[in-house]
Scaffold this motif. Structure first.
Motif, PDB file in Angstrom:
ATOM      1  N   GLN A  29     -29.592 -52.210  -6.089  1.00 27.98           N
ATOM      2  CA  GLN A  29     -28.364 -53.005  -6.031  1.00 27.98           C
ATOM      3  C   GLN A  29     -27.447 -52.703  -7.199  1.00 27.98           C
ATOM      4  O   GLN A  29     -26.229 -52.698  -7.046  1.00 27.98           O
ATOM      5  N   TYR A  30     -28.031 -52.454  -8.374  1.00 37.46           N
ATOM      6  CA  TYR A  30     -27.207 -52.035  -9.517  1.00 37.46           C
ATOM      7  C   TYR A  30     -26.510 -50.720  -9.203  1.00 37.46           C
ATOM      8  O   TYR A  30     -25.347 -50.507  -9.523  1.00 37.46           O
ATOM      9  N   GLN A  31     -27.253 -49.835  -8.553  1.00 40.67           N
ATOM     10  CA  GLN A  31     -26.695 -48.536  -8.201  1.00 40.67           C
ATOM     11  C   GLN A  31     -25.544 -48.701  -7.217  1.00 40.67           C
ATOM     12  O   GLN A  31     -24.503 -48.053  -7.337  1.00 40.67           O
ATOM     13  N   ARG A  32     -25.736 -49.618  -6.292  1.00 39.60           N
ATOM     14  CA  ARG A  32     -24.702 -49.892  -5.305  1.00 39.60           C
ATOM     15  C   ARG A  32     -23.426 -50.363  -5.983  1.00 39.60           C
ATOM     16  O   ARG A  32     -22.329 -49.958  -5.616  1.00 39.60           O
ATOM     17  N   ARG A  33     -23.601 -51.219  -6.986  1.00 37.44           N
ATOM     18  CA  ARG A  33     -22.437 -51.686  -7.728  1.00 37.44           C
ATOM     19  C   ARG A  33     -21.776 -50.527  -8.466  1.00 37.44           C
ATOM     20  O   ARG A  33     -20.550 -50.384  -8.449  1.00 37.44           O
ATOM     21  N   ALA A  34     -22.607 -49.709  -9.116  1.00 34.44           N
ATOM     22  CA  ALA A  34     -22.063 -48.575  -9.861  1.00 34.44           C
ATOM     23  C   ALA A  34     -21.281 -47.641  -8.937  1.00 34.44           C
ATOM     24  O   ALA A  34     -20.247 -47.089  -9.328  1.00 34.44           O
ATOM     25  N   ASP A  35     -21.762 -47.492  -7.699  1.00 34.53           N
ATOM     26  CA  ASP A  35     -21.077 -46.607  -6.749  1.00 34.53           C
ATOM     27  C   ASP A  35     -19.715 -47.153  -6.314  1.00 34.53           C
ATOM     28  O   ASP A  35     -18.836 -46.393  -5.918  1.00 34.53           O
ATOM     29  N   LEU A  36     -19.576 -48.460  -6.369  1.00 34.04           N
ATOM     30  CA  LEU A  36     -18.303 -49.067  -5.968  1.00 34.04           C
ATOM     31  C   LEU A  36     -17.220 -48.872  -7.017  1.00 34.04           C
ATOM     32  O   LEU A  36     -16.033 -48.845  -6.702  1.00 34.04           O
ATOM     33  N   ILE A  37     -17.653 -48.751  -8.281  1.00 38.67           N
ATOM     34  CA  ILE A  37     -16.702 -48.844  -9.387  1.00 38.67           C
ATOM     35  C   ILE A  37     -15.607 -47.771  -9.376  1.00 38.67           C
ATOM     36  O   ILE A  37     -14.433 -48.121  -9.513  1.00 38.67           O
ATOM     37  N   PRO A  38     -15.930 -46.475  -9.198  1.00 35.67           N
ATOM     38  CA  PRO A  38     -14.848 -45.482  -9.256  1.00 35.67           C
ATOM     39  C   PRO A  38     -13.717 -45.781  -8.278  1.00 35.67           C
ATOM     40  O   PRO A  38     -12.538 -45.737  -8.641  1.00 35.67           O
ATOM     41  N   ASN A  39     -14.091 -46.124  -7.058  1.00 35.10           N
ATOM     42  CA  ASN A  39     -13.107 -46.456  -6.035  1.00 35.10           C
ATOM     43  C   ASN A  39     -12.267 -47.673  -6.441  1.00 35.10           C
ATOM     44  O   ASN A  39     -11.042 -47.687  -6.301  1.00 35.10           O
ATOM     45  N   LEU A  40     -12.965 -48.664  -6.958  1.00 36.41           N
ATOM     46  CA  LEU A  40     -12.295 -49.900  -7.381  1.00 36.41           C
ATOM     47  C   LEU A  40     -11.310 -49.620  -8.502  1.00 36.41           C
ATOM     48  O   LEU A  40     -10.155 -50.056  -8.468  1.00 36.41           O
ATOM     49  N   VAL A  41     -11.783 -48.873  -9.491  1.00 33.13           N
ATOM     50  CA  VAL A  41     -10.940 -48.567 -10.647  1.00 33.13           C
ATOM     51  C   VAL A  41      -9.694 -47.800 -10.211  1.00 33.13           C
ATOM     52  O   VAL A  41      -8.576 -48.118 -10.623  1.00 33.13           O
ATOM     53  N   SER A  42      -9.882 -46.819  -9.330  1.00 34.38           N
ATOM     54  CA  SER A  42      -8.713 -46.028  -8.941  1.00 34.38           C
ATOM     55  C   SER A  42      -7.749 -46.852  -8.093  1.00 34.38           C
ATOM     56  O   SER A  42      -6.536 -46.685  -8.181  1.00 34.38           O
ATOM     57  N   THR A  43      -8.262 -47.776  -7.301  1.00 30.61           N
ATOM     58  CA  THR A  43      -7.375 -48.640  -6.520  1.00 30.61           C
ATOM     59  C   THR A  43      -6.554 -49.554  -7.420  1.00 30.61           C
ATOM     60  O   THR A  43      -5.345 -49.702  -7.250  1.00 30.61           O
ATOM     61  N   VAL A  44      -7.253 -50.175  -8.382  1.00 29.99           N
ATOM     62  CA  VAL A  44      -6.541 -51.082  -9.294  1.00 29.99           C
ATOM     63  C   VAL A  44      -5.515 -50.296 -10.110  1.00 29.99           C
ATOM     64  O   VAL A  44      -4.389 -50.750 -10.323  1.00 29.99           O
ATOM     65  N   LYS A  45      -5.882 -49.103 -10.537  1.00 31.29           N
ATOM     66  CA  LYS A  45      -4.995 -48.263 -11.335  1.00 31.29           C
ATOM     67  C   LYS A  45      -3.681 -48.010 -10.604  1.00 31.29           C
ATOM     68  O   LYS A  45      -2.613 -47.996 -11.212  1.00 31.29           O
ATOM     69  N   GLY A  46      -3.766 -47.839  -9.297  1.00 34.13           N
ATOM     70  CA  GLY A  46      -2.574 -47.556  -8.512  1.00 34.13           C
ATOM     71  C   GLY A  46      -1.526 -48.656  -8.588  1.00 34.13           C
ATOM     72  O   GLY A  46      -0.339 -48.400  -8.433  1.00 34.13           O
ATOM     73  N   PHE A  47      -1.972 -49.893  -8.829  1.00 33.31           N
ATOM     74  CA  PHE A  47      -1.029 -51.004  -8.837  1.00 33.31           C
ATOM     75  C   PHE A  47      -0.842 -51.601 -10.233  1.00 33.31           C
ATOM     76  O   PHE A  47       0.163 -52.241 -10.492  1.00 33.31           O
ATOM     77  N   ALA A  48      -1.843 -51.423 -11.077  1.00 36.85           N
ATOM     78  CA  ALA A  48      -1.808 -52.092 -12.377  1.00 36.85           C
ATOM     79  C   ALA A  48      -2.271 -51.138 -13.466  1.00 36.85           C
ATOM     80  O   ALA A  48      -3.214 -51.408 -14.192  1.00 36.85           O
ATOM     81  N   ALA A  49      -1.555 -50.014 -13.577  1.00 36.42           N
ATOM     82  CA  ALA A  49      -1.963 -48.982 -14.527  1.00 36.42           C
ATOM     83  C   ALA A  49      -1.915 -49.489 -15.966  1.00 36.42           C
ATOM     84  O   ALA A  49      -2.622 -48.979 -16.839  1.00 36.42           O
ATOM     85  N   GLN A  50      -1.068 -50.521 -16.217  1.00 40.08           N
ATOM     86  CA  GLN A  50      -0.922 -50.989 -17.610  1.00 40.08           C
ATOM     87  C   GLN A  50      -2.142 -51.753 -18.096  1.00 40.08           C
ATOM     88  O   GLN A  50      -2.280 -52.027 -19.283  1.00 40.08           O
ATOM     89  N   GLU A  51      -3.059 -52.115 -17.205  1.00 43.73           N
ATOM     90  CA  GLU A  51      -4.270 -52.823 -17.633  1.00 43.73           C
ATOM     91  C   GLU A  51      -5.315 -51.821 -18.100  1.00 43.73           C
ATOM     92  O   GLU A  51      -6.466 -51.848 -17.660  1.00 43.73           O
TER      93      GLU A  51
END
Lengths: 194, 246
Positions: free
Chosen positions: A39-61
């Motif tokens: 389950q930790y691995q599953r979370r880790a696998d989600l992160i790159p996608n999540l980070v790049s999505t958030v970056k697209g809208f909120a790069a200043q964070e």
């Protein structure tokens, strides 16, 4: 005659359960732990996608985005050690790393609240529910692991498991160090606010 | 006499104690699994309960997936996610080994609901889909106080998602569905026949098939829906699914 049968029957009931318990419970501890790691691995696998999505809208964070990325990497490096389950100190460090990552992620989700466009993005919404589900699965898996250890430790210290332990399985050791390492954190599970 | 018996009695009592402790270890006040729809909170109408039970039963016969709706009054000290997977494990919804159970859980006083998904269905009913069904399909109904409509629409979508094809659930209608008295009589007759007949058959002819199987009972509809003879198949839950509040 009936008395003798009753005594024999009762002894059978008492000792009949237990001879295989210790190795079976030991096995359960291992499989429960591998579920936690999954389950930790599953979370880790989600992160790159999540980070790049958030970056697209909120790069200043930047601060929270890099924190999440770095924590993910550092926890990943810890995970390389396959002997984690036999090393309480490593386990504790691993757990602390995962807890930090969890709280950084919850901060990231909190920050995301400020961006209406991000909040209505389909991809983000899907990732959000996946992350929520993963955090939930992690807490279920950790609880199962703790319960498995509890069962194993109890069996080891109580009759008749204690007998079998001394007799047949002297190499099995109690796992209370590991139990402490993980149960302390479990009392205060990282909460995700959306 | 009683003195002679005492050591045996002691050991017997001890042995019994051990057994009861083992059984009573994980007693949490979950509602009893009385059927495929457990309406503890009493928010669903009887006709909807019947429709849902029939649809879920038909679905299980086709796919062996077990779908259950549970409404409760409140969650106590647990979160709905904790309550959901514990209830799933307690009831053992889904077949053992396949873990293909799903619970639509509704807590009336907390105004929360959740689709709890067994391990084996997590691939079909993803967290994102479960959350979307809760938010977009069910919650709008619940906000208007229409529990029947929300649960029907939600179940409809759940079955669609799980089977990848349309499974028709009857629409909710305000009027009671008419019941054919002749049909009712026939059903009761069949029910009684089975109720008394099956055990007799078993005794006389050594009928050894499982008499109270977990969930599906071949094609014998009447028996199951009347007696509530439904039980979980022993499926496992690991916290998959999604929820929301209204």
């Amino acid at each position: 005659m009936s008395r003798i049968i009753a005594v024999l029957f009762s002894l059978l009931l008492l000792s009949g359960c237990g001879i295989n318990n210790l190795p079976a419970y030991d096995e359960q501890v291992f499989s429960a732990w591998s579920q936690v790691e999954n389950q930790y691995q599953r979370r880790a696998d989600l992160i790159p996608n999540l980070v790049s999505t958030v970056k697209g809208f909120a790069a200043q964070e930047k601060a929270v985005l890099t924190e999440v990325t770095e924590l993910r990497a550092s926890v990943g490096r810890l995970n390389v050690d396959a002997d984690l389950i036999n090393n309480p100190e490593m386990l504790q460090r691993f757990e602390q790393g995962q807890a930090k990552l969890g709280s950084a992620l919850s901060r990231l989700m909190l920050v995301s609240e400020r961006y209406p466009e991000l909040k209505s993005n389909q991809n983000f919404l899907a990732l959000q529910s996946q992350l929520e589900g993963t955090e939930n699965r992690i807490s279920v898996a950790r609880r199962d692991y703790i319960l498995a250890m509890q069962k194993y430790n109890t069996e080891l210290r109580t009759y008749p498991g204690k007998l079998w332990h001394g007799w047949l399985y002297p190499d099995l050791k109690p796992r209370e160090n590991y139990y402490k390492a993980i149960a302390e954190e479990a009392k205060q599970p990282p909460k995700i606010e959306f | 006499m009683s003195k002679l018996h005492s050591p045996a009695l002691y050991i017997m009592a001890l042995a019994l104690l051990m057994v009861t402790v083992e059984v009573g270890a994980d007693q949490t006040p979950f509602p009893k699994l009385t059927g495929r729809v457990v309406d503890q909170a009493g928010i669903l109408s009887e006709s909807v309960e019947g429709q849902l039970s029939a649809a879920f039963k038909r679905y299980e016969t086709q796919t062996s997936n077990q779908v259950v709706v549970a409404t409760i009054n409140d969650l106590g000290s647990k979160t709905i996610a904790q309550y959901g997977y514990m209830l799933g494990r307690h009831w053992g919804i889904g077949q053992e080994g396949k873990n293909n159970g799903l619970i639509l859980l509704i807590s009336k006083h907390d105004r929360e609901l959740r689709i709890e998904v067994g391990y084996g269905l997590e691939g079909l009913m993803t967290d994102a889909l479960a959350t979307s069904i809760v938010h977009h399909t069910i919650v709008p109904f619940f906000k208007r106080g229409d529990f029947d409509g929300g649960v029907i629409a939600g179940s409809n979508q759940i079955l669609e998602v799980l089977s990848g094809k349309k499974v028709q659930l009857p629409r909710v209608s305000s009027r009671k569905p008419e019941q054919n008295p002749l049909l009712m009589g026939l059903m009761i007759f069949i029910f009684l026949l089975l109720y008394w007949g099956l055990p007799l058959l078993r005794i006389h002819y050594g009928y050894s098939g499982s008499y109270y199987p977990g969930g599906s009972l071949g094609g014998v509809d009447a028996f199951d829906s009347f007696s509530g003879g439904f039980s979980g198949g022993g499926g496992g839950f690991g916290g998959g699914g999604g929820g929301g509040s209204w």
